[in-house]
Design an enzyme around this catalytic site. Structure first.
Site, PDB file in Angstrom:
ATOM      1  NE  ARG A  25     -62.484  94.210  24.472  1.00 21.30           N
ATOM      2  CZ  ARG A  25     -61.901  95.056  23.636  1.00 21.30           C
ATOM      3  NH1 ARG A  25     -61.427  96.211  24.091  1.00 21.30           N
ATOM      4  NH2 ARG A  25     -61.784  94.768  22.363  1.00 21.30           N
TER       5      ARG A  25
ATOM      6  CE1 TYR B 104     -63.699  84.055  25.834  1.00 19.50           C
ATOM      7  CE2 TYR B 104     -64.740  82.536  24.331  1.00 19.50           C
ATOM      8  CZ  TYR B 104     -64.474  82.940  25.612  1.00 19.50           C
ATOM      9  OH  TYR B 104     -64.981  82.227  26.657  1.00 19.50           O
ATOM     10  CD  GLU B 105     -66.380  89.076  23.843  1.00 13.42           C
ATOM     11  OE1 GLU B 105     -66.441  90.260  23.457  1.00 13.42           O
ATOM     12  OE2 GLU B 105     -67.213  88.224  23.497  1.00 13.42           O
ATOM     13  N   GLY B 106     -61.526  90.395  21.967  1.00 10.21           N
ATOM     14  CA  GLY B 106     -60.340  91.243  21.798  1.00 10.21           C
ATOM     15  C   GLY B 106     -59.126  90.500  22.307  1.00 10.21           C
TER      16      GLY B 106
END
Lengths: 596, 596
Positions: B297, B436-438
């Protein structure tokens, strides 16, 4: 995903928030809302069923150039022919040339529908209409006779040839040359870039409107003349004659609008010059061009609304369908529309889109009044209003197109990044709207340096007073459905009022500071005006509900107005601070600017 | 346009605004700034000369899939091999596995350089590092022995296999299956989507980290386990063995990052299952995955900084070169950088980029302290700080990547829309970072519901007190160079303080409202914190200037901090209003949500 034109929204706005009902009542517009609704409905169906389906294909295929000929994507020509045969190309034109002379408020709505279905398709009609307007306003009777009926019927299309490699925002720098001939025609020489639909295969002729300089013309913008340069010359009987030396030398590989050819056009490359005909007077071309450009600016704002609407519809459909996670009150996996953060994104999309549409339709309405009102003073006032609103409508709505389509990708999550989903195309398409027909920076400068000072500020102050009245009505109503929309809107309008006074002084006294703060000022204007326009429509909806009407759209309009006031109009505070602060640091930033 | 890594900026920030000098002084980091500067310089040169040149080519060529094999664009493999041979893949890893164990603040800067040169290249290293971190923290000694040295040397690359068609943000919904075998290995079955570098031709093996469920696992996230599933099995001597049944079934056609293959991966499609090895304990996979995800993140935030920096450099170069119109004090046609509205755009790009970088480096610095400080209480406090800052750094910086690259297009005018210019690619590439990645919505929810309540709010309040101190120092200095930055910053920090109190109550009492306002709250946080971080660096620069230093970068840092405070931090007012208002209308919007 299919496109459903927002016929009811547009119709409701026209009925409750424009002067169209008054113009009808006074007999100044020979229409009823039955007819308007039927036109909107028919256009909406056409856009959804004929144009929308090939938009993805057009994006994927793009245009190709071979030996000076452009091939447009599959389906483009058929759709264009069906569209012009159905009479849609001439809705805004005068009846004497075969048009339907519909009010601009109505035709702007139609422009939205075509461009929502496919902006790569819709932009062609925008340019053609620009050519129609320039010739109608400034062309000789002969030029009008030759070119207007074919442009109005859509048999031929039009272009605007302004930009040259060294002359983008700065038209004073343009170099294309026009040499007068003994027969009264001109020979045109030069290269133009970024010419939308400069060459294509969807119609039999192309009517280029070209800015160029006479050999003895004054320097700068006072030495520019406007010419008609048709792709094929026109014989006396109206049939097509020889191919003119106006040739497409290249097409751009663009971020979006792949279905629309963006051409480099060379005029007179073969040596003898392309044959052109003067529009209006020599050296007065810029005034003529502004006729088409002002209307094209509003139309580009409408393109922003269009793509925002399409992106919003797509995001709502996805969010209702896609299930992910738990939400309060939902059994099992919840549709993502049940998640508060997704709701917030969707409401933002809806509110920005509706506010942008309101700004565009209010601008169109002012244009209608400027043309149709019997009293010349009232007409002049309406024209001043339209002039002021045009840059706001263009810049805010085109920005909204970008922001809303970017949010649309976000709502889709990972799927939004995959081209097949369709959400990404909207962002790619919309990104140009903030640039062409005058960048949004140019719009802001136009607003601040030319439009605010109209009548010493009386024009803008009268408009602000009107927005304030709306905010006060909402506050006075004190209805729970409006939440805190009244006070939030009043704060935004007050901020606009104060910032306007600052700007009016600054334009005279500190022009560089005025230029540095023009963009945040324009956005502040749109936040206050957009909020007021949505609130005005919502007040009408509220009255109908109070009288017993139950259409769920009425409640939705109130919620959208409230959401805008409480979540978006509140940006006004920070924007006022930026304006007051003179965009602190911008004019003292040499160290940063040198380093990069 | 060539890329020049911002080596001096990063170095200055590390020296003046992080704990790295203290950690060095205490001997907790065995480095000097001579070494750090040399590393940054070397990496910057590598990024600019080896990676950056093929980024446009990679975008144009994209990846292709044939018979399960992915071909990456020309130059990707050679660049990757040169990069890993130069030792760059292992800079963050532990020395026992061949890494260099550099502090995260330094490796984050390197991550920025690779991703600015080419995010399609850089993302591979981000994922590999995630795999390294998960195995280092949770893998058995045997798994570490087999996989870590090859991952650290870059001989093999790593992936994260989380997402399934029905399980995106909601990992609880994932269905991939793992069945334990008599020999202690597992057989993995399932389909994963959006797997970055899931298949490629740049390294000899791929180490997939895969989330799956055991047959008897509890439902939801408590029944998820993590497995290593290599593309090729590894023999006892470390050589590559049989091909595992982990196959790329498709690659996505994406808006951007064309050079990076995004794969649909099938595991065990042939029937017997892909062979996998458990990482950590059964059913504790999510905790393991979060190890790699938290660092990923931050790295995605850094990607946002990277693309923003690249877009900013490109826009400055264009604005200095492109001549258009007149400007005060400039003879003849002026470079567009002389126009106040263009200056405003460029300063916005520079300030947003620098603020995003500051947020990421401060997060990295907290991670370093959480790992290196001798006192366990201080380590825990640093970890809480890093946990809180991570979602802010990820979301704000990825949004900044999008906004700055969009502004970069705008600075270029019509040229910005033409793909050959390169500005448009940055927007296309950056758009995924917010997803992406949350997604950034998930980040905001994480911040508000999990990170703010740490220690009953003491963690966040201590940070806010620190930001306030910076604002007060600027105010107390009362130096003209800072303009009104002190009061503007203080207002932003105060708004954050009040909004934080509202949110802390709301998380407990009105969770839906907390969720609806999480995104504007996160942005408010970044406005205040970003402004404070820039001001802190600017205060150091001011002191150096006061002591006689003349490097023009010192003045530039002050201007950037001032610009941010006066023009961007002022958004705080409106954002606080949105938070206070509970995102008015969001939770009462059924009528809008039903209609779309």
């Amino acid at each position: 995903m299919s496109y459903r034109a927002p016929v009811e929204e547009v119709s409701y706005f026209l009925k409750t928030s424009t002067s169209l009902p008054n113009l009808m009542a006074q007999g100044l517009v020979d229409l009823s809302f039955d007819v308007v609704d039927a036109v909107l409905d028919e256009a909406g169906k056409f856009a959804g069923s004929v144009i929308a389906p090939f938009d993805r294909v057009a994006d994927k295929q793009g245009c190709t150039l071979k030996d000076g000929a452009v091939t447009t994507p599959e389906g483009m020509r058929a759709a264009y022919e069906a569209w012009s045969e159905a009479g849609w190309s001439g809705v805004a034109a005068e009846e004497e040339f075969g048009g339907q002379n519909l009010p601009t408020s109505v035709t702007s709505a139609l422009t939205e529908f075509w461009n929502a279905a496919s902006p790569a398709f819709g932009i062609c009609g925008v340019l053609t209409l620009g050519a129609i307007e320039a010739l109608t306003a400034h062309g000789s009777a002969e030029l009008q006779h030759i070119f207007l009926p074919k442009l109005v019927s859509g048999t031929w299309t039009g272009t605007m040839n302004l930009t040259e490699p060294q002359a983008g925002s700065d038209l004073a720098a343009l170099r294309s040359k026009a040499v007068k001939q003994a027969d009264g025609t001109y020979r045109i020489f030069g290269t133009k870039i970024f010419i939308t639909y400069g060459e294509h295969d969807i119609a039999e002729n192309i009517v280029h409107l070209v800015l160029a300089r006479l050999p003895d013309a004054p320097a700068g913008t006072k030495g520019i003349s406007l010419f008609v340069v048709p792709k094929f010359l026109v014989n006396a009987d109206g049939s097509l004659g020889a191919r003119n030396d106006a040739v497409c030398a290249g097409i751009e590989h663009k971020l979006g609008l792949h279905g629309s050819p963006t051409c480099t056009m060379t005029f007179g490359e073969k040596g003898e010059g392309a044959i052109g005909y003067l529009v209006g007077e020599e050296n007065r071309g810029l005034a003529c061009m502004f006729t088409m450009m002002n209307n094209a600016r509003l139309a580009v704002g409408v393109q922003g609304v269009a793509v925002a609407e399409r992106a919003t519809q797509r995001a709502f459909a996805f969010a209702k369908d896609r299930k992910q996670g738990k939400a309060p009150g939902v059994e099992g996996s919840a549709p993502i529309i049940a998640h508060p953060d997704v709701k917030r994104m969707l409401l933002t999309m809806r509110a920005e889109t509706d506010a942008a549409r309101a700004l565009c339709l209010k601008t169109a309405d002012a244009l209608d009044r400027s043309r149709l009102l019997p009293d010349p003073i009232a007409r002049a006032a309406a024209l001043a209003e339209a002039s002021l609103l045009t840059p706001v409508a263009k810049a805010f709505s085109s920005d909204a197109g970008i922001e809303v389509s970017s949010l649309g990708i976000q709502v889709h999550g990972g799927m939004g990044y995959v081209e097949e989903t369709g959400a990404a195309q909207h962002l790619r398409d919309a990104r140009i709207f903030a640039i062409y027909e005058g960048t949004n920076g140019i719009q802001a400068i136009d607003l601040v340096t030319r439009k605010l000072p109209q009548e010493g500020g009386d024009v803008v102050n009268a408009l602000i007073a009107d927005y304030r009245e709306t905010a006060e009505e909402v506050s006075a109503l004190n209805a729970p459905d409006f939440g805190h929309a009244g006070p939030r809107l009043a704060e935004a309008v007050d901020a606009l009022g104060r910032a306007t006074r600052v700007m009016l002084d600054r334009v005279a006294d500190e022009p560089a500071k005025a230029l540095a703060t023009a963009t945040p000022y324009l956005r502040l204007y749109a936040r206050a005006a957009g909020g007021a326009f949505l609130a005005r429509t919502a007040l009408a909806a509220y009255a109908e509900r109070a009288a017993g009407a139950t259409d769920p759209r009425l409640a939705a309009r109130i919620t959208v107005a409230r959401f805008f006031a409480e979540n978006l109009a509140v940006e006004a505070k920070g924007l006022e601070e930026v304006v007051n602060g003179g965009a602190g640091g911008v004019l003292e930033a040499e160290a940063v600017l040198a380093l990069g």
